[in-house]
Design an enzyme around this catalytic site. Structure first.
Site, PDB file in Angstrom:
ATOM      1  N   SER A  66       0.831  -1.195   0.000  1.00 55.69           N
ATOM      2  CA  SER A  66       0.000   0.000   0.000  1.00 55.69           C
ATOM      3  C   SER A  66       0.873   1.256   0.000  1.00 55.69           C
ATOM      4  O   SER A  66       1.691   1.454  -0.904  1.00 55.69           O
ATOM      5  CB  SER A  66      -0.959  -0.042   1.189  1.00 55.69           C
ATOM      6  N   ASP A 285       3.677  23.998  -0.450  1.00 63.41           N
ATOM      7  CA  ASP A 285       5.116  23.830  -0.656  1.00 63.41           C
ATOM      8  C   ASP A 285       5.630  22.455  -0.224  1.00 63.41           C
ATOM      9  O   ASP A 285       6.660  22.341   0.462  1.00 63.41           O
ATOM     10  CB  ASP A 285       5.881  24.941   0.067  1.00 63.41           C
ATOM     11  N   HIS A 338      -7.114  -5.501  -1.597  1.00 61.48           N
ATOM     12  CA  HIS A 338      -5.934  -4.747  -1.194  1.00 61.48           C
ATOM     13  C   HIS A 338      -5.126  -5.466  -0.117  1.00 61.48           C
ATOM     14  O   HIS A 338      -3.918  -5.252   0.007  1.00 61.48           O
ATOM     15  CB  HIS A 338      -6.389  -3.377  -0.678  1.00 61.48           C
TER      16      HIS A 338
END
Length: 363
Positions: A66, A285, A338
């Site tokens: 993951s 940023d 998953h």
């Protein structure tokens, strides 16, 4: 290895984060808990533990599941000299060329989640009416939800978060169904057994890092601006409007791996960090996480297991990244969700090692 902020590696908790100071100071601290910092940590550990005289000349093999796969691709970008081979399971990062791929990610994963909702209600059709009843019960309470012992307000929208693990993991459908069955007791009142079960499904009090930095993992030079919330309202509002669905006799859809600003209102443990969460969502940023030019010339053996129906890491978006990762080999399957590495780890690991090492394996 417990990645930075988890386990025994300077874990972020709802208790110790407040000690970092103001919301601005909390955000500054949390900005050092992304994949770039995790890779820097891993390099220090490697140099300390892996002798340069070993068969791999001081390099090591890594496995990323993951988000661990996201970190693995960052590792390939920033410090490939430390790697002998890379294995990834359900973890090929999407949109690595974008300043922030979050909108793209949620546009795709909402579609995946809707498909799993259909499959869930196909398996448990009686839960359509049960969920409608539960949603109506919660919405009609004086606060618009049920106040839990933790102080969390269980609203219909918070209830939908059960899809995070219920729809995307092996055995999740069954566990979700059994939990919902416990909502009402024999007298039609809310069952304390459900309340205890629900709180154990929602580990925000012990893992606030997930809620705070989830969208930031997709950012490298731009803000996410609460992407999952915006995409839901702009493109999928009708599909995930729990109250309207209950009133109109439609299935109430669960959500998936999405974090929403209102969670910092409904969930008691997250409320103190709402200001920090808003600042993180607006932060632009963020440093670069990937170097496409390095990945395009990669020479490290890479093998990835990619799951077709993964609701967390979209298959189609993963293909864009794989195509730019030189030499990467991929096993595409719908055998697993998953959680494949947890459900059948030995088989998956053996296959990926064989792919990375050019060893032909027999099933």
């Amino acid at each position: 290895m417990d990645q930075r902020g988890t386990g025994r590696s300077s874990p972020i908790t709802t208790a110790n984060l407040s000690r970092q100071g103001s919301p601005e100071q909390q955000v500054e601290y949390l900005s050092f808990f992304r994949a770039d910092s995790i890779v820097a940590d891993a390099e220090l550990v490697r140099k300390a533990l892996v002798p340069s005289s070993n068969i791999t000349c001081g390099k090591w093999s890594i496995l990323g599941q993951s988000f661990g796969g996201f970190c693995a691709v960052t590792y390939l970008s920033m410090a490939p000299q430390g790697l002998a081979e890379v294995l990834m399971t359900g973890g090929v990062p999407p949109g690595i060329l974008d300043a922030c791929s979050a909108d793209q990610v949620y546009g795709a994963t909402y579609q995946r989640v809707l498909l799993q909702n259909q499959k869930y209600y196909s398996r448990y059709p009686a839960d359509v009416q049960l969920m409608q009843r539960i949603v109506s019960c919660l919405a009609n309470l004086p606060e618009g939800g049920l106040r839990l012992p933790s102080g969390t307000l269980l609203t219909p929208r918070l209830l939908q978060l059960l899809g995070l693990s219920g729809l995307g993991s092996g055995g999740g459908f069954e566990r979700l169904h059994y939990l919902l069955e416990e909502f009402f007791d024999g007298d039609g009142e809310v069952n304390p057994t459900f309340i205890k079960g629900f709180e154990s499904w929602m580990p925000w009090d012990t893992n606030p890092l997930y809620a705070l930095l989830h969208e930031a993992i997709y950012c490298q030079g731009a803000a996410s601006n609460w992407s999952a919330h915006r995409v839901r309202e702009q493109r999928f509002n009708a599909e995930f409007d729990a109250l309207s669905a209950a009133q109109q006799g439609r299935p109430v859809n669960f959500t998936g791996e999405m974090v929403f600003p209102w969670m910092f209102e409904d969930v008691a443990a997250l409320r103190p960090y709402k200001a920090a969460a808003d600042l993180i969502a607006a932060k632009q940023d963020w440093p670069k996480l990937y170097r496409p030019e390095v990945l395009a010339n990669n020479q490290i053996p890479v093998a990835a297991a990619t799951y077709l129906e993964d609701i967390y890491v979209d298959y189609n978006l993963a293909q864009e990244t794989i195509s730019g990762l030189a030499g990467a080999r991929q096993w595409v399957t719908n055998e697993y969700k998953h959680s494949g590495i947890r459900d059948d780890g030995s088989r998956i690991l053996e296959r990926l090692l064989g792919m990375a090492r050019d060893v032909l394996l027999s099933e």
